[in-house]
Design a protein around this motif. Structure first.
Motif, PDB file in Angstrom:
ATOM      1  N   THR A  20       0.950  -1.269   0.002  1.00  0.00           N
ATOM      2  CA  THR A  20       0.117   0.037   0.074  1.00  0.00           C
ATOM      3  C   THR A  20       0.824   1.279  -0.069  1.00  0.00           C
ATOM      4  OG1 THR A  20      -1.664  -1.041   1.347  1.00  0.00           O
ATOM      5  CG2 THR A  20      -1.854   1.044   1.076  1.00  0.00           C
ATOM      6  N   ALA A  43      -5.917   0.665   0.762  1.00  0.00           N
ATOM      7  CA  ALA A  43      -5.887   1.261   2.253  1.00  0.00           C
ATOM      8  C   ALA A  43      -6.858   0.639   3.030  1.00  0.00           C
ATOM      9  CB  ALA A  43      -6.028   2.795   2.182  1.00  0.00           C
ATOM     10  N   GLY A  47      -3.610  -2.825   3.372  1.00  0.00           N
ATOM     11  CA  GLY A  47      -2.975  -1.688   4.236  1.00  0.00           C
ATOM     12  C   GLY A  47      -3.736  -1.659   5.534  1.00  0.00           C
ATOM     13  N   TRP A  77      -3.987   3.460   7.776  1.00  0.00           N
ATOM     14  CA  TRP A  77      -4.785   3.095   6.310  1.00  0.00           C
ATOM     15  C   TRP A  77      -6.056   3.224   6.369  1.00  0.00           C
ATOM     16  CZ3 TRP A  77      -1.960   4.444   2.491  1.00  0.00           C
ATOM     17  CH2 TRP A  77      -0.748   4.181   2.567  1.00  0.00           C
TER      18      TRP A  77
END
Length: 185
Positions: A20, A43, A47, A77
């Motif tokens: 990410t 995200a 992530g 994230w």
């Protein structure tokens, strides 16, 4: 009764963070200018969610450092995802403030890597500098600082990926991971 061997959650957390971070950093560095929305899904899930899971598993294993790091960056994230999708009108100065705050957190966590392996030490070193460059660049609207933060973010992602994947490959081969000696004994 013997305890069942459990998988090490660190490679998952490091890989989710690395991939990410790499994708976002390519855009921050100015290497690509269109399509940055591709980071939003990463995200949220790789992530964010993968690191939250890795953090939870580190907690279960009793690893306070791993738990704190993975859970915090997973939450970062998820913040990125929610802010990108659902919070209109956030200023670049406000984002810069959040990035600087994460830089402070990462700087303090970096001290916890001095007796860990060199891979983890380098990941956290590069990350706190990345956060400060991006944060200050956002606060003062400096494309040069944001690009520098992007390039450093790419290096951070490479260090994190190397650290995580070296653990996976070494375990698969029955070896110790080549992660370098701690900076402090």
């Amino acid at each position: 009764m013997t305890e069942q061997k459990r998988a090490n959650p660190a490679p998952l957390g490091l890989s989710g963070f690395a991939l990410t971070t790499l994708v976002l950093s390519v855009f921050n560095a100015g290497l690509l200018s269109q399509g940055s929305s591709v980071v939003v899904g990463l995200a949220a899930f790789y992530g964010g969610l993968a690191q939250l899971l890795a953090g939870s598993l580190e907690w279960r294993a009793g690893n306070t450092f791993g738990y704190t790091a993975f859970f915090t960056y997973g939450a970062f994230w998820e913040w990125f995802f929610v802010t990108s999708m659902f919070v209109p009108g956030v200023t670049t100065q406000a984002i810069g403030l959040v990035l600087i705050a994460f830089g402070i957190f990462t700087l303090v966590m970096w001290f916890g890597t001095f007796k860990a392996n060199l891979g983890l030490f380098m990941t956290f070193l590069l990350l706190w500098i990345t956060f400060f460059l991006l944060g200050i660049g956002s606060m003062v609207s400096s494309t040069a600082l944001i690009h520098a933060g992007g390039y450093l973010g790419i290096l951070t992602a490479i260090a994190a990926w190397y650290t995580g994947l070296a653990m996976v490959v070494a375990e698969a081969l029955g070896k110790n991971p080549p992660l370098g000696r701690p900076v402090m004994s």
